[in-house]
Structures are given as C-alpha cells and as structure tokens.
Design an enzyme around this catalytic site. Sequence first.
Site, mmCIF file in Angstrom:
data_model
loop_
_atom_site.group_PDB
_atom_site.id
_atom_site.type_symbol
_atom_site.label_atom_id
_atom_site.label_comp_id
_atom_site.label_asym_id
_atom_site.label_seq_id
_atom_site.Cartn_x
_atom_site.Cartn_y
_atom_site.Cartn_z
ATOM 1 N N CYS A 10 6.007 17.821 -11.279
ATOM 2 C CA CYS A 10 7.332 17.672 -11.888
ATOM 3 C C CYS A 10 8.079 16.441 -11.383
ATOM 4 O O CYS A 10 9.152 16.115 -11.883
ATOM 5 C CB CYS A 10 8.173 18.932 -11.662
ATOM 6 N N HIS A 37 0.825 -1.212 0.000
ATOM 7 C CA HIS A 37 0.000 0.000 0.000
ATOM 8 C C HIS A 37 0.859 1.262 0.000
ATOM 9 O O HIS A 37 0.393 2.340 0.343
ATOM 10 C CB HIS A 37 -0.981 -0.003 1.182
HETATM 11 ZN ZN LIG Z 1 7.221 20.179 -8.785
#
Ligand SMILES: [Zn+2]
Length: 254
Positions: free
Chosen positions: A139, A128
């Site tokens: 990003c 999990h």
């Molecule tokens: Zn970022």
Amino acid sequence: MVDRELLLQTAAALRHARRILIITGAGLSADSGLPTYRGVGGLYNAKTADGLPIEMALSGPMLRRDPALCWKYIAELGRACLGAQPNAAHYAIAQLQRLKPECWVLTQNVDGYHRAAGSPPERLIEIHGQLAPLFCQSCGAVDPELSEHLQRPLPPLCKHCHGVLRPPVVLFEEMLPERALETLYEEMAKGFDAVLSIGTTASFPYIHEPVLRTRVSGGFTAEINPTPTDHSAGMDVFLGCRALEVMEELVSHI
Ligand SMILES: [Zn+2]
C-alpha cells in the site's frame, strides 16, 4: 603516512574549485566500524549461512519469493548501520559543503551517515538508496520504526494492510533510484571543476563516469584510499590513506 605535499595540492585545487563532487563508498564508513561491502550486500564475501551467494539472498527477486530469508540479511545490514555512527570524515565532508555551496556528495553507502553528519539532502545523491524509512510494498505506507522492527519477528509487516515492508535500498538485481540517477546526470552535464573519490573502488560505471568526464574537461581529480585501485593512476592526486586520517586537515585548508 600522509603525503603533506599532495594533501596541500588537493586542498588548493578544492579551494579554487566552484563545482565539486565528493564520491564516497564503503571505505568511508569502515572508519565508523562498519564492514566494507560490495554493493549493498558485501557484508559477506562468499556464501551466507543459508548456503546462498549474498547476491541471491539480498536480491529483489528473493524479497518477493522468500521475504523472511531476504530480511535476515537486510536486518544484519540494518543492525550494523544502526549500531555505528558518522565519523570525523563524514563531518568534514559536510563542513566542506557548507564552505562550498556547489559541492555535491554522491554516495554508494546506504547507512545515512552523510545526512546524519549534516550534509544537505538537496546536494546528496544516495545512488544505492537508504535503509530507512521502511515502506509497505503493497500500500506504500511509510513506517519509521526500523530499529523496533529489528527486535521483532521478520519480515516486518505493514500496520495498515499486513503487506511486507522494505527499505528504500537498492537490492541486487534492482534498478537504481530514478530520481537519484536523474540528479546525477543533470549535475554531471553541468560539469565539475573537481572530483574527490573517497573509500571506493569506483567499479560501477555510473560512479566512475564523473571522474572521467571531469578529467576530460580539464578538472582536478583526486582519490583517497588505503590501497591503490584500478583508477588511482589516472587521478591527479592519489592519497594512500584512510579518509579519517586526512579529511579534517584537508578541509581545514579550504
Ligand atoms: Zn501496507
């Protein structure tokens, strides 16, 4: 009271086994003071303070729709986990893995206590996910400051692009981590001589499957839980107690 006969029988079976799988769930970390929870969100049993079922508040869709709300509950989980630590049973499991170089741990817990107690990461399947480190959803940058972020306004944002950070944990309505699942099925295909299920109701099929497979192939199966579960009757041994009461002694006989 711990049944000594059964404890010694379990120790003997583990001693003779080469490939061992230890399956752990919330009951193990409950002995560290963490509340037992269902899936990632069982910190709560019914509705959250926001009037939502926890399955909705702590879900992948909610993290996208309302990151601040979802993070309120991720933070609660985070504070609970950071506020406690591994207990003697986690350390006994790590010791068992040192004694048995083909002993694996499959855990549903996201608290990271197995790693903290010394379980080797290459024989640990955190199915999990885990609470840290956070990463940026935009990003991908990794951010190691979970505890610092919990002191600041939520949701935590990426230093580089101001995207919303999240933990690599499996929220409700999200897929299991591919690599962990792959490893689990690879190891299951090799088979286990013994499976020990600790502090879990094993209600997910991918958690119960290794127990079933091991039983079918003639391996040894045992369960440690304070109260019997749906699967207890099918185990070779059921030890009706908390892991903390038996794990150290069990491993001392191996
Ligand atoms: Zn970022």
